[in-house]
Design an enzyme around this catalytic site. Sequence first.
Site, PDB file in Angstrom:
ATOM      1  N   TRP A 102       0.828  -1.214   0.000  1.00 13.33           N
ATOM      2  CA  TRP A 102       0.000   0.000   0.000  1.00 13.33           C
ATOM      3  C   TRP A 102       0.858   1.257   0.000  1.00 13.33           C
ATOM      4  O   TRP A 102       0.564   2.216  -0.716  1.00 13.33           O
ATOM      5  CB  TRP A 102      -0.974   0.000   1.171  1.00 13.33           C
ATOM      6  CG  TRP A 102      -1.966  -1.123   1.084  1.00 13.33           C
ATOM      7  CD1 TRP A 102      -2.147  -2.129   1.984  1.00 13.33           C
ATOM      8  CD2 TRP A 102      -2.909  -1.364   0.024  1.00 13.33           C
ATOM      9  NE1 TRP A 102      -3.131  -2.983   1.542  1.00 13.33           N
ATOM     10  CE2 TRP A 102      -3.621  -2.534   0.351  1.00 13.33           C
ATOM     11  CE3 TRP A 102      -3.215  -0.712  -1.173  1.00 13.33           C
ATOM     12  CZ2 TRP A 102      -4.617  -3.072  -0.465  1.00 13.33           C
ATOM     13  CZ3 TRP A 102      -4.214  -1.246  -1.993  1.00 13.33           C
ATOM     14  CH2 TRP A 102      -4.900  -2.398  -1.638  1.00 13.33           C
ATOM     15  N   ASP A 172      -1.702   6.719   5.974  1.00 15.64           N
ATOM     16  CA  ASP A 172      -2.793   5.821   5.594  1.00 15.64           C
ATOM     17  C   ASP A 172      -3.111   4.979   6.825  1.00 15.64           C
ATOM     18  O   ASP A 172      -2.259   4.225   7.308  1.00 15.64           O
ATOM     19  CB  ASP A 172      -2.308   4.945   4.426  1.00 15.64           C
ATOM     20  CG  ASP A 172      -3.340   3.913   3.969  1.00 15.64           C
ATOM     21  OD1 ASP A 172      -4.386   3.774   4.638  1.00 15.64           O
ATOM     22  OD2 ASP A 172      -3.083   3.240   2.954  1.00 15.64           O
ATOM     23  N   LYS A 196     -12.404  -1.696   6.485  1.00 16.03           N
ATOM     24  CA  LYS A 196     -11.674  -2.590   7.384  1.00 16.03           C
ATOM     25  C   LYS A 196     -12.254  -2.499   8.802  1.00 16.03           C
ATOM     26  O   LYS A 196     -12.437  -3.492   9.458  1.00 16.03           O
ATOM     27  CB  LYS A 196     -10.187  -2.209   7.435  1.00 16.03           C
ATOM     28  CG  LYS A 196      -9.549  -1.953   6.077  1.00 16.03           C
ATOM     29  CD  LYS A 196      -9.169  -3.209   5.326  1.00 16.03           C
ATOM     30  CE  LYS A 196      -8.957  -3.000   3.838  1.00 16.03           C
ATOM     31  NZ  LYS A 196      -7.737  -2.317   3.461  1.00 16.03           N
TER      32      LYS A 196
HETATM   33  C1  LIG Z   1      -7.229  -1.923   2.072  1.00 19.49           C
HETATM   34  C2  LIG Z   1      -6.168  -0.901   2.102  1.00 19.49           C
HETATM   35  C3  LIG Z   1      -6.020   0.048   1.079  1.00 19.49           C
HETATM   36  C4  LIG Z   1      -6.873   0.047  -0.149  1.00 19.49           C
HETATM   37  O1  LIG Z   1      -8.112   0.543   0.156  1.00 19.49           O
HETATM   38  P1  LIG Z   1      -9.222   0.797  -0.973  1.00 19.49           P
HETATM   39  O2  LIG Z   1     -10.266   1.504  -0.190  1.00 19.49           O
HETATM   40  O3  LIG Z   1      -9.628  -0.551  -1.474  1.00 19.49           O
HETATM   41  O4  LIG Z   1      -8.615   1.618  -2.029  1.00 19.49           O
HETATM   42  C5  LIG Z   1      -5.043   1.003   1.217  1.00 19.49           C
HETATM   43  N1  LIG Z   1      -4.238   1.042   2.287  1.00 19.49           N
HETATM   44  C6  LIG Z   1      -4.345   0.140   3.291  1.00 19.49           C
HETATM   45  C7  LIG Z   1      -3.437   0.244   4.465  1.00 19.49           C
HETATM   46  C8  LIG Z   1      -5.309  -0.852   3.226  1.00 19.49           C
HETATM   47  O5  LIG Z   1      -5.426  -1.739   4.224  1.00 19.49           O
END
Ligand SMILES: *Cc1c(COP(=O)(O)O)cnc(C)c1O
Length: 361
Positions: A102, A172, A196
């Site tokens: 990511w 993030d 999540k």
């Molecule tokens: C799942 C995830 C993403 C991607 O998220 P989307 O909403 O599917 O774009 C990005 N960063 C992290 C840390 C994730 O766990």
Amino acid sequence: MARVYNFSAGPSMLPEVVLNKAAAEMLDYQGSGQSVMEMSHRSKVYDEIIKGAENLLRELMNIPENYKVLFLQGGASTQFAAIPLNFMNGSGKADFVITGQWANKAYKEACKYGEANVIASSKDKTFSYIPKLNKDDFTKDADYFYICLNNTIYGTLYNELPDTGDVPLIADISSCFLSEPIDVSKFGVLFGGAQKNVAPAGLTIVIIREDLLGKAREITPTMLDYKVQADNDSLYNTPPCYPIYICKLVLEWIKNLGGLEAMKERNEKKAKMLYDFLDNSKMFRGTVVKEDRSLMNVPFVTDSDELNAKFIKEAEAAGLINLKGHRSVGGMRASIYNAMPVEGVEALVSFMDNFEKENTK
Ligand SMILES: *Cc1c(COP(=O)(O)O)cnc(C)c1O
């Protein structure tokens, strides 16, 4: 019908009380005679939902007054482009720590817009640790410094934040949102997809310090300009109305449980059960160095691909689903987000224990 324990990395489990409440309110939301799915996003009744969600988030995360909360669409992945478009507009430089896929995707996207510098990476050991950072390596005039706080695929979590001085830290937090208290004031921007830990897929939350707004490049698509979204209270266009409503219910659930301190305690208890088992097992082992272990995502392996496959298959038959590790790592991964009950982790550990006994000669 028996509900399974779903260890998916995302979308993932939602609290049962939230699903029950949503079900009860499905056809007639609080006497409005309509479902939240059907409401105008500009109606008074919906305004209370979106404002209520924002206020609860501010309260639970203790978000300072000088931060905006945005409810957007497009997932965390869309922010990978929105961030450079909005902020890589001073020196045109930004720093990145590559702790997994990511972070790497965010870095790759930023490379399209300016000078993205890799300050450190843990790729040499399949991202099984958080690299030590040396402040002397940081770009002094960077527009921002970027990290992925919890690495969903590899199961690592920063336990110390980089000291970036005046350079805004952007993180993030998709897979650790609301999992424990966080000092928002240490960050310029926090963002994450909601699927999540917060709500169903479709909602992306961005928390942004006000002084960072209004610096977007001319070419920034209107929808990706954080200032436009902030000036319109996330209602520039139709927001993800239903996920915002579920988000509000999830926040109410967290508040009722005692807030983020209580959530942290609960998450630590769950994670400890699983890590303690892994540390004492002769068949299974965790793949991450101890000091950087995530509370949310726990990857583990046996020494045999066949045993891994057998384990995943038999666990699924026992109602413990989605334990297969990410395709880039193999083995297993248990994602134990906020909504995973303690009983779910107990069931997993007891299943692993039995599996080990049955498959040891
Ligand atoms: C799942 C995830 C993403 C991607 O998220 P989307 O909403 O599917 O774009 C990005 N960063 C992290 C840390 C994730 O766990």
